[in-house]
Design a protein around this motif. Sequence first.
Motif, mmCIF file in Angstrom:
data_model
loop_
_atom_site.group_PDB
_atom_site.id
_atom_site.type_symbol
_atom_site.label_atom_id
_atom_site.label_comp_id
_atom_site.label_asym_id
_atom_site.label_seq_id
_atom_site.Cartn_x
_atom_site.Cartn_y
_atom_site.Cartn_z
ATOM 1 N N CYS A 1 0.807 -1.220 0.075
ATOM 2 C CA CYS A 1 -0.029 -0.173 0.025
ATOM 3 C C CYS A 1 0.895 1.395 -0.152
ATOM 4 O O CYS A 1 0.592 2.317 -0.769
ATOM 5 N N TYR B 1 -4.379 4.069 -6.514
ATOM 6 C CA TYR B 1 -3.446 5.139 -6.031
ATOM 7 C C TYR B 1 -3.157 5.914 -7.554
ATOM 8 O O TYR B 1 -2.806 6.952 -7.351
ATOM 9 N N MET C 1 0.855 4.071 -3.074
ATOM 10 C CA MET C 1 0.478 5.454 -2.873
ATOM 11 C C MET C 1 1.487 6.439 -3.470
ATOM 12 O O MET C 1 2.639 6.164 -3.470
ATOM 13 N N ASP D 1 -4.398 9.209 -8.472
ATOM 14 C CA ASP D 1 -3.879 10.454 -7.631
ATOM 15 C C ASP D 1 -2.532 11.125 -8.230
ATOM 16 O O ASP D 1 -2.609 12.085 -8.428
#
Length: 357
Positions: A75, A137, A79, A140
């Motif tokens: 994770c 992610y 990110m 983003d």
Amino acid sequence: MSPKIRKKDPCPCGSGKKYKDCCFRKERPSKDDPSQVHNQPRGEKLEELLEGQDVLEKLGGILRDLQTEGGFQKCLEDMWDSKKVAKMSTQKIVEKLELLNVHFDEEQFREQAQDYISAIELAEDHYYTQDFTAEGYDEDFIWLAIIELWKRLISDKANLEMIDDAILDGHDDLGYGDYTNGLKEWEAAWNMIKTVFPPEITAIEKTDEYINSFPVFKLTYSLSNWCQDFEVKLYNGGLEDKSWVTGRITYAQEFCERFPDTDRAVLQNMLRAEAESYAIVGDIEKAENLFELLTKRFPDEANLYIAWGDIYWKINVIPLDYEKAEKIYRSGLDHCPAERDRIYERLKKLEKEKGEI
């Protein structure tokens, strides 16, 4: 007591982002308070995330994912944040966008940016409208990439994200008593504010209304509040370094020139700060002339008479002149009947100090 977290520090939640880019924003008051707004680029709100799903089942799935071998580490690796993107070369950023099926052309990007004062708004209109293949992610990454490319390719054109970063970084430094770096950051923010907004915006409170009309980007702090904080911090910084008092004079003058239709109380406060600052640097004649003009322009403002009288006994740069201060305060009593109590309090303090000498 837990140590204070600086906004530049890694977020304690373990996301790998800076605190200011992560939980700091989540901990801010809701956007129902117009003076406390924040960025919400494309991220899902919690109620949207859980809408139509069993809450426990959804949260349980998240926990199971994190508990798998390497799940939490993965994770963190997946990110994206501004620091991670900043470490990439421009070529790598563009290549990553192309992998997500987002076309980027530098010349076209420069042309597009001329019509924007926010990189996130530009991304929303021109890059999220493409048939991108980003998931999770990686979605983003797109707006973070556009922010970073703006900084690199058209750094001479300021935007709201740059202003927001400078204000947040300065706020962080000032919170630790670092006036040198904090005020430099805020000075940079002010220099950008002067040029970013359309010339027809001539009142600082209108900048907030203008920004709030954007569908995606919001500044972390209201500029109409921040501009007054900046004046106060320049005064505080000037107690240690007189160069910031000169900076306060320049700031007050520029503010009144750039936003002349600002709320009367804010404008009057800036003009008072200018006059007061001249006294602090020792130019009493200039300060005297400015205060005289101000009390003619705002005859019922007690703050002006108090600040004017103060320069003759509360600022240790000239010979004390209690009689002059008392004369000014008493003039304020005649012109400001609604605030006589405040001026009487100043007179009492003056009499007390005179009696102690």
